[in-house]
Design a protein around this motif. Structure first.
Motif, PDB file in Angstrom:
ATOM      1  N   ASP A   4      83.352 -69.365 -50.312  1.00 51.76           N
ATOM      2  CA  ASP A   4      82.480 -68.204 -50.189  1.00 51.76           C
ATOM      3  C   ASP A   4      83.095 -67.014 -51.065  1.00 51.76           C
ATOM      4  O   ASP A   4      84.211 -66.936 -51.272  1.00 51.76           O
ATOM      5  N   ASP A  42      73.916 -70.478 -48.760  1.00 51.70           N
ATOM      6  CA  ASP A  42      73.397 -69.411 -47.910  1.00 51.70           C
ATOM      7  C   ASP A  42      73.752 -68.192 -48.459  1.00 51.70           C
ATOM      8  O   ASP A  42      74.704 -67.924 -49.398  1.00 51.70           O
ATOM      9  N   TYR A  43      72.880 -66.985 -48.304  1.00 54.20           N
ATOM     10  CA  TYR A  43      73.012 -65.803 -48.925  1.00 54.20           C
ATOM     11  C   TYR A  43      72.989 -64.736 -47.712  1.00 54.20           C
ATOM     12  O   TYR A  43      71.865 -64.812 -47.049  1.00 54.20           O
ATOM     13  N   SER A  77      77.572 -57.989 -49.453  1.00 59.04           N
ATOM     14  CA  SER A  77      76.695 -59.412 -49.732  1.00 59.04           C
ATOM     15  C   SER A  77      77.631 -60.784 -49.832  1.00 59.04           C
ATOM     16  O   SER A  77      78.837 -60.557 -50.283  1.00 59.04           O
ATOM     17  N   THR A  78      77.003 -61.695 -49.298  1.00 54.29           N
ATOM     18  CA  THR A  78      78.052 -62.878 -49.157  1.00 54.29           C
ATOM     19  C   THR A  78      77.275 -64.030 -49.727  1.00 54.29           C
ATOM     20  O   THR A  78      76.247 -64.289 -49.150  1.00 54.29           O
ATOM     21  N   LEU A  79      77.855 -64.819 -50.690  1.00 53.48           N
ATOM     22  CA  LEU A  79      77.300 -66.128 -51.219  1.00 53.48           C
ATOM     23  C   LEU A  79      77.914 -67.275 -50.729  1.00 53.48           C
ATOM     24  O   LEU A  79      79.080 -67.300 -51.116  1.00 53.48           O
ATOM     25  N   TYR A 122      72.641 -60.492 -46.909  1.00 54.66           N
ATOM     26  CA  TYR A 122      73.352 -59.316 -47.364  1.00 54.66           C
ATOM     27  C   TYR A 122      72.850 -58.122 -46.302  1.00 54.66           C
ATOM     28  O   TYR A 122      71.753 -58.223 -45.610  1.00 54.66           O
TER      29      TYR A 122
END
Length: 705
Positions: A446, A376-377, A421-423, A379
Motif C-alpha cells: 500500500d 485497488d485505488y 489517496s491509497t493505492l 480517494y
C-alpha cells in the motif's frame, strides 16, 4: 407525522401495479448469480449473496475472507454472516442491531450516543476504518461519515482479525462489509409498514427481469421513516431510494449499476450528569441546536467477465458525495449556573473507490490452484468547518428550560481539510492438496498519501506511508463437514500528520495469530459452528503525553476465544448462539500510568443467543412464529486509567409473527423488553453518562409476492 409517506406510497403502487400474483408463486424462487458468472453462490463485487440469504439464518459461502468465492468452512479465518432473513426476523433498524448477536463483536458501545454505528471487533474500535460496502471502504477521517441502511442490504459480513493483506489500511480487529441488494432473475416484491411509539415507516423492495430473455434485470428498494430516537426532542428520520439495473449480454458477462440517495436527519449524543440520579431520558441539550444530518448520493457499478480458460475479471466502482451538519450542546452539570459546552461541524466529502481483480483457477492431478491478483485505488476529500470552544447557558437538570440558539455562543470557526489517496497491489494464492489441505498465502503493498490543511492558520501537514502486509493460513479438512485452521496476518493503519504529534507519526501496526475449528454437521439441514482462539497486538498507538501532545508509544494486546453457532432446522427453527472471552491489556501507554490496565470499554465477556420457532398452521389458524433473544455484556471501564467501572448488563429481545393470510404477516418486535437501565459509557471530560437504549416495541405489516 408521515412526512415521507408520499414517496413510499408511490413506490408501493408502482410495485403492485407491475406484478401479478400468478406470475410470482413460491415455485418461481431462484437466486441471481452475482459474484462469479457460472457460480450459483457468487456476486461481482468481491462479496457474496448466497442463494439461501432470503430463506435461512445460515450462510454457506462468502468472499469477504479471501475475495474469492469460498465456502465458509474452508476459509482460514473467523467469518460471521448476518443474512437478510435474520435481520427481518429480529426487526433490525441499524447496523448496531444487525451485529448485536455476532461473536467477537460488541455494538452500541456508547449507548444513547447514536451519531455513528459504534462497534468493537475483538476489542478494537473499528468504526472509523472498518466499515465497508460491497468490498469498498466507507472510512470516517474526521466527523463526516456515512451510515449503513440495513433495509438496503442483502447481508452483513464480519471478517475478524487483521485484514490489511487484502483490504489495505485498517485496525487489527477486523471489518464489517455490507452487501447491497441487487437485481434477481425472478419477479419478486414486498411492501411493509412499521408503527411504534413516535415511530412510523414504510418501504418497498421489488424487481425481476425486464425482458423475456432475462438479459436485463432491475430492482428498486425504498424506505421512508419518521421517528424519534428514544429521547424527547430527538429524531431518526430517513429517506432511502436505491434503484439497480443488471445487464447480462452473455452467459459469462454481467454488469450491474447501483445507485442510491440516502437522507438521514438525526441528533447528537444525549446523556445526563454522571451520578445525578435523574431520569436517563431527560433531555439536557438544546432542541434548536441539535442535529446530526447527512445527505448522501452513491453511484457505481459491478462488472464481471469469465473467460473460457479459468480466468475471471471483476471490477467494482463507487463514487460518494456526502453533506453533513452537526450541531450540539452537551455537558449539563448538577449546578445550573455552570455553562454547557457547544460546538458544531459543517462539512462535505467526496469518495471514490475502485477494485480490480483477476482470478485464475486451474488444477493438475490432486492439486487445485486459485490465484488472485488485484489493484485497488481509494480517494477521499473532506472539508469541515469546525466550531470548537463554544458554550451555552447552564440548565436546571431537574426542571429543564431551553433557551434556543440565542444562548449558544460558538466563537470563530476554523477549517480542517484532508485529502487522502491509497493505492494497493495485492496477490493471493489458494492451493488445495487432495481436497484436504488448503494453503492460503497473500501479500499486499500500500502507498498512502495524506494531506491535512488548516487554512486559517496557514498550516499544512503531509505524510506518505508505504507498507507491506502479509498473511498465511492453513485449513485441514478432517471431513467434508469438519475443518481446523490456523493463520497469521498483519495490519497497518496510517495516522494523519498533524501538530498534535511531537514527531512525524508512523502507521499503527498489528499482528494476529489465530487457530480454530469449523463444523457444519451433515445431519442438520443447515448449520455452522466456529470456535477460534486469537492473539492480536497493535503497536505505535497514540497516547496523550500532556498538553494535548501525542506520542506513539502505545502498545495494546487482546487475547481471546470465540464461539459461534448458527442453525436452521427445516423452515421452522432458527437459532444463533455466540460467546466471546477477551483478555485485553495496555502493554505500553507512553507514560506508564496505565500500563497493565484494561483498555476503556472493552469487556472480558460477551454472550448472546437467539431462537425462533414457527408453529405450523392448522384448523382455522395460520403459521405463528415466536422468537426471543438475550444479550450479555460484562463489566467495563470508562477510561484507560480504570477509575470508573461500569456494571455488566443483560438485555432481552423478543419477536412474534402471525401469517394473516397468504404472503401477509403481522410481526411485533421488542428490543430491551424489560427496559433494563445501564450505563454504556461515561465521558470523563464533561462528566456525562450515556445510557443504553431503552425498550422499543414496533409492529410491522408485510406483504410479499
Amino acid at each position: 407525522m408521515l412526512k415521507y409517506s408520499g414517496l413510499v406510497t408511490a413506490a408501493i403502487l408502482l410495485a403492485v401495479e407491475g406484478t401479478s400474483a400468478q406470475e410470482n408463486t413460491p415455485n418461481d424462487l431462484s437466486v441471481l448469480d452475482t459474484i462469479v458468472i457460472g457460480s450459483d453462490d457468487s456476486s461481482t463485487d468481491g462479496t457474496s449473496q448466497p442463494a439461501d440469504d432470503r430463506n435461512t439464518f445460515v450462510a454457506s459461502e462468502s468472499t469477504v475472507g479471501t475475495k474469492t468465492d469460498t465456502p465458509l468452512i474452508d476459509i482460514p479465518a473467523s467469518v460471521s454472516v448476518v443474512t437478510a432473513k435474520e435481520m427481518e426476523q429480529r426487526g433490525v433498524e441499524t447496523l448496531d442491531e444487525a451485529l448485536a448477536y455476532t461473536a467477537g463483536v460488541l455494538t452500541d458501545i456508547y449507548g444513547s450516543d447514536n451519531r455513528y454505528d459504534h462497534y468493537l471487533i475483538r476489542g478494537f474500535y473499528q468504526t472509523g476504518q472498518g466499515s465497508y460496502r460491497d468490498g469498498l471502504p466507507m472510512r470516517i477521517p474526521g466527523f463526516v461519515g456515512s451510515r449503513i441502511e440495513p433495509y438496503g442490504m442483502e447481508r452483513i459480513e464480519v471478517l475478524k482479525g487483521s485484514t490489511s493483506s487484502l483490504f489495505g489500511l485498517n485496525a487489527p480487529g477486523g471489518l464489517v462489509n455490507a452487501v447491497t441488494k441487487k437485481p434477481l432473475d425472478y419477479k419478486f416484491g414486498e411492501i411493509y409498514t412499521t408503527f411504534g411509539e413516535d415511530h412510523v415507516e414504510g418501504g418497498a423492495d421489488f424487481g425481476g427481469p425486464i425482458d423475456t430473455d432475462g438479459k436485463f434485470l432491475y430492482r428498486f428498494t425504498t424506505k421512508g421513516q419518521d421517528s424519534n430516537d428514544g429521547t424527547e426532542y430527538s429524531n431518526d428520520d430517513r429517506v432511502y431510494i436505491a434503484p439497480a439495473l443488471t445487464w447480462r449480454p452473455t452467459g459469462t458477462t454481467e454488469l450491474t449499476f447501483l445507485g442510491d440517495y440516502y437522507k438521514r436527519d438525526g441528533n447528537t449524543s444525549h446523556g445526563i450528569p454522571f451520578g445525578s440520579g435523574i431520569d436517563p431520558d431527560t433531555y439536557l441539550g438544546e432542541p434548536d441546536f441539535d442535529k446530526m444530518d447527512t445527505e448522501e448520493w452513491n453511484f457505481g457499478y459491478q462488472f464481471s467477465h469469465e473467460f473460457d480458460n479459468g480466468l475471471q475479471f471483476r471490477q467494482t466502482l463507487r463514487y460518494t458525495d456526502l453533506d453533513f451538519t452537526y450541531e450540539s450542546v452537551y455537558g449539563a452539570s448538577t449546578n445550573a449556573s455552570i455553562p454547557r459546552y457547544a460546538w458544531a461541524v459543517y462539512g462535505e466529502s467526496q469518495r471514490f473507490g475502485i477494485d480490480n481483480q483477476l482470478q485464475y483457477d486451474t488444477s493438475f492431478n490432486a492439486v487445485n490452484s486459485r490465484t488472485l491478483a488485484g489493484v485497488d485505488y481509494y480517494y477521499e476529500q473532506v472539508s469541515e468547518e469546525r466550531y470548537y470552544g463554544g458554550s451555552a447557558d447552564g440548565i436546571d437538570i431537574h426542571n429543564p428550560t431551553y433557551c434556543g440558539r440565542a444562548c449558544v455562543s460558538l466563537g470563530a470557526p476554523f477549517n480542517w481539510d484532508q485529502d487522502r489517496s491509497t493505492l494497493g497491489l495485492y496477490l493471493q494464492e489458494e492451493i488445495t492438496f487432495y481436497d484436504k489441505f488448503i494453503f492460503t498465502l497473500g501479500g499486499r503493498y500500500d502507498h498512502v498519501e495524506t494531506n491535512v490543511e488548516y487554512p486559517q492558520f496557514g498550516s499544512t501537514f503531509e505524510t506518505i506511508d508505504d507498507a507491506f502486509t502479509g498473511r498465511a493460513g492453513l485449513t485441514y479438512k478432517v471431513r467434508d463437514d469438519l475443518s481446523i485452521y490456523a493463520n497469521y496476518s498483519e495490519s497497518f493503519e496510517p495516522v494523519s500528520g498533524e501538530s498534535t504529534y511531537a514527531d512525524a507519526p508512523k502507521p499503527q501496526e498489528g499482528t494476529q495469530y489465530e487457530v480454530g475449528v469449523k463444523y457444519s454437521p451433515a445431519f442438520l439441514d443447515s448449520a455452522l459452528f466456529t470456535l477460534a482462539a486469537f492473539d492480536i497486538t497493535q503497536t505505535n498507538v497514540p497516547y496523550d503525553t500532556g498538553g494535548f501532545v501525542y506520542a506513539q508509544l502505545g502498545k495494546v494486546r487482546v487475547r481471546g476465544i470465540e464461539f459461534e453457532g448458527k442453525v436452521s432446522l427445516t423452515d421452522r427453527l432458527n437459532a444463533t448462539i455466540a460467546y466471546s472471552y477477551w483478555d485485553p491489556e495496555i502493554l505500553e501507554d507512553g507514560t506508564g500510568g496505565n500500563k497493565g490496565n484494561r483498555p476503556e470499554l472493552v469487556p472480558n465477556n460477551i454472550a448472546s443467543a437467539w431462537l425462533d420457532y414457527t408453529i405450523p398452521g392448522q384448523w382455522h389458524f395460520n403459521d405463528l412464529s415466536i422468537g426471543a433473544g438475550i444479550r450479555y455484556v460484562g463489566s467495563t471501564y470508562a477510561d484507560n486509567a480504570n477509575t470508573i467501572k461500569l456494571d455488566a448488563y443483560t438485555v432481552v429481545d423478543a419477536a412474534i409473527s402471525y401469517e394473516l393470510f397468504e404472503n401477509a404477516t403481522l410481526q411485533v418486535n421488542a428490543t430491551n423488553l424489560f427496559d433494563e437501565q445501564y450505563i454504556s459509557d461515561v465521558d470523563t471530560f464533561s462528566n456525562t453518562a450515556y445510557y443504553g437504549d431503552g425498550r422499543t416495541v414496533k409492529a410491522t405489516f408485510r406483504y410479499t409476492w
